[in-house]
Design a protein around this motif. Sequence first.
Motif, short mmCIF file in Angstrom:
data_model
loop_
_atom_site.label_atom_id
_atom_site.label_comp_id
_atom_site.label_asym_id
_atom_site.label_seq_id
_atom_site.Cartn_x
_atom_site.Cartn_y
_atom_site.Cartn_z
N VAL A 414 0.85 -1.20 0.00
CA VAL A 414 0.00 0.00 0.00
C VAL A 414 0.88 1.25 0.00
N ASP A 415 1.92 1.23 0.82
CA ASP A 415 2.83 2.36 0.90
C ASP A 415 3.43 2.66 -0.47
N LYS A 416 3.86 1.62 -1.17
CA LYS A 416 4.44 1.81 -2.50
C LYS A 416 3.43 2.45 -3.45
N THR A 417 2.19 1.99 -3.39
CA THR A 417 1.14 2.55 -4.26
C THR A 417 0.91 4.03 -3.95
N ILE A 418 0.80 4.35 -2.66
CA ILE A 418 0.55 5.74 -2.27
C ILE A 418 1.74 6.62 -2.65
N THR A 419 2.94 6.14 -2.40
CA THR A 419 4.13 6.91 -2.77
C THR A 419 4.14 7.20 -4.26
N SER A 420 3.73 6.21 -5.08
CA SER A 420 3.71 6.40 -6.54
C SER A 420 2.70 7.46 -6.96
N LEU A 421 1.65 7.66 -6.13
CA LEU A 421 0.60 8.63 -6.46
C LEU A 421 0.99 10.07 -6.07
N ALA A 422 2.06 10.21 -5.30
CA ALA A 422 2.59 11.53 -4.91
C ALA A 422 1.50 12.48 -4.39
N PRO A 423 0.77 12.08 -3.34
CA PRO A 423 -0.27 12.99 -2.81
C PRO A 423 0.30 14.18 -2.06
N GLY A 424 1.60 14.18 -1.83
CA GLY A 424 2.24 15.28 -1.13
C GLY A 424 3.75 15.12 -1.19
N ILE A 425 4.43 15.98 -0.47
CA ILE A 425 5.89 15.95 -0.43
C ILE A 425 6.32 15.49 0.96
N PRO A 426 6.67 14.21 1.13
CA PRO A 426 7.14 13.74 2.43
C PRO A 426 8.57 14.21 2.67
N TRP A 427 8.78 14.96 3.75
CA TRP A 427 10.10 15.58 3.93
C TRP A 427 10.79 15.24 5.25
N LEU A 428 10.10 14.53 6.16
CA LEU A 428 10.78 14.20 7.42
C LEU A 428 10.20 12.95 8.06
N TRP A 429 11.09 12.02 8.43
CA TRP A 429 10.79 10.96 9.37
C TRP A 429 11.37 11.43 10.70
N ASP A 430 10.52 11.74 11.65
CA ASP A 430 10.94 12.41 12.87
C ASP A 430 11.82 11.58 13.79
N LYS A 431 12.79 12.27 14.35
CA LYS A 431 13.35 11.93 15.65
C LYS A 431 13.05 13.16 16.50
N GLN A 432 12.95 13.00 17.79
CA GLN A 432 12.48 14.13 18.59
C GLN A 432 13.54 14.56 19.60
N PRO A 433 14.24 15.67 19.37
CA PRO A 433 15.14 16.18 20.41
C PRO A 433 14.31 16.77 21.56
N ILE A 434 14.54 16.28 22.76
CA ILE A 434 13.78 16.76 23.92
C ILE A 434 14.74 17.12 25.05
N LEU A 435 14.29 17.95 25.98
CA LEU A 435 15.16 18.52 27.02
C LEU A 435 14.67 18.17 28.42
N HIS A 436 15.62 18.09 29.35
CA HIS A 436 15.27 17.98 30.76
C HIS A 436 16.19 18.87 31.58
N SER A 437 15.70 19.35 32.70
CA SER A 437 16.55 20.11 33.63
C SER A 437 17.57 19.18 34.26
N LYS A 438 18.61 19.75 34.83
CA LYS A 438 19.73 18.95 35.35
C LYS A 438 19.33 18.07 36.51
N ASP A 439 18.24 18.40 37.22
CA ASP A 439 17.86 17.60 38.39
C ASP A 439 16.72 16.62 38.09
N VAL A 440 16.48 16.35 36.81
CA VAL A 440 15.38 15.46 36.43
C VAL A 440 15.94 14.16 35.84
N ASN A 441 15.47 13.03 36.36
CA ASN A 441 15.74 11.73 35.75
C ASN A 441 14.63 11.47 34.72
N GLY A 442 14.84 11.91 33.50
CA GLY A 442 13.82 11.77 32.47
C GLY A 442 13.83 10.39 31.85
N VAL A 443 12.65 9.82 31.65
CA VAL A 443 12.51 8.51 31.01
C VAL A 443 11.68 8.68 29.74
#
Length: 459
Positions: A414-443
């Motif tokens: 299905v993905d191949k079919t949709i990609t061939s139809l070019a319904p838009g311009i896909p420009w990013l597969w996300d990774k997410q840079p996120i922040l924590h304060s120095k005193d936080v054990n972020g999970v």
Amino acid sequence: VTSKDVKYGLERGFLKTVNGPYVGIYMADVIGLKAYQDGKAKDISGLQTPDDHTLVIKLARPRAAIVAGMLSLPASAPVPQSYAAPFDKQQPSTYGQHQVATGPYMVKNDASGKLTGYKPASEIQLVRNPNWDASTDYKPAYLNSITIKEGVDPDVGARQIVAGSHMLSGDFQLTPASLQRVARTARNLLVLTPPTGRYRFIALNTRDKPFDNVNVRRAIVAAFDRTALRQAFGGPLVGDIPTHYIPPGQPGFAQAGGAKGPGFDFMSHPSGDMTLAMQYMKKAGYPSGKYTGGKTFTAVSDNATQQLNVTQVAAQQFAKLGFKVSIKGVTRDSMYTKFCDNPSAEPEICPSVGWLKDFADPETLLGPVFNGKNILTTGNSNWSLLNDPKANAQMDKGEVINSPTKRAQAWGQVDKTITSLAPGIPWLWDKQPILHSKDVNGVVNVANASWDLTSTSIK
């Protein structure tokens, strides 16, 4: 809490006063749904509770894979009907201002149950739920309270987190300037999540000329310098440039072509290929290789800093092929509710859209966004208004495949079919840079690539 509370939680998503945004997509095959929606039945007959601990779901088609996955989403949260029904009778439902909680935290409220810790578009205060029993839950819930502040400028928020304490970044993109500053001065406070399962793309309204012509759409994708879009959003730290739609780490990614992609020429040049783009424009009936229609196209953009940056770069990319684009910057909620989610008012270009998996299943990434049957009069997420018979048929067939291996293969196609139809311009597969304060054990919760507040603690 009993199974009847879960049953009502699911049913209320179909009420016109609640309008759950995805229940109709994933639960469309539950028996008795139409009678309930038409007001001919008081409940959904296909949702049955033979005892307090059992929910039976009867389906007209074998879609167990998607329905089981959907139960991980908020619609299955237990809601007591006797308490919530009076709120749900109002238009819209006011249950959101009176909700009950079963987890370790609840929105702060008064003795009557009215929420006092919720200020729309400003603040949400979560406090401990006195009825929560730690021995019955896998969540450690170290924090005593959580305050969510809304509407904070991303640069201001980033500075506050780095300089302050007890803070994490929320649902906002760190700006390129913030990323550079933090990477240089406080790299230990920056966390890069696994791939989020989100793709970002610029949706082209396939009902409007000339975007109804697949070769025009392919030409636009071929011409776009997608690396420039990513740079405007924050650079390589924020993710990879797509070669198709299903993102890395998700079922169907490898079957759709993996990182290399299915090999379509118009998707093969991240920095753009004007020679190829002009060839596609000529195939579309433009002898000069550029658009000569004279129309000015409207792009309704999220006016947040990075999103608007991306839209401005996109307008320059459209111009390379002769398309003049007028940018209308609005708040994110207006962009969706008034324009891109509303087919009757949808602009020719929705440059700030993207889709994050609802859960780890390839149908959640493609069905709601590209299946013609999911074009809705309100709350629409098929922003390209794509209604291609071949793609629709492939998706309808893929919906009832329950073997994980065969399911990934089907949706990869299905993905191949949709990609061939070019319904838009896909420009990013996300990774997410996120922040924590120095005193936080972020999970980080790998299921949604954001902070898991029930496992995060203060040092």
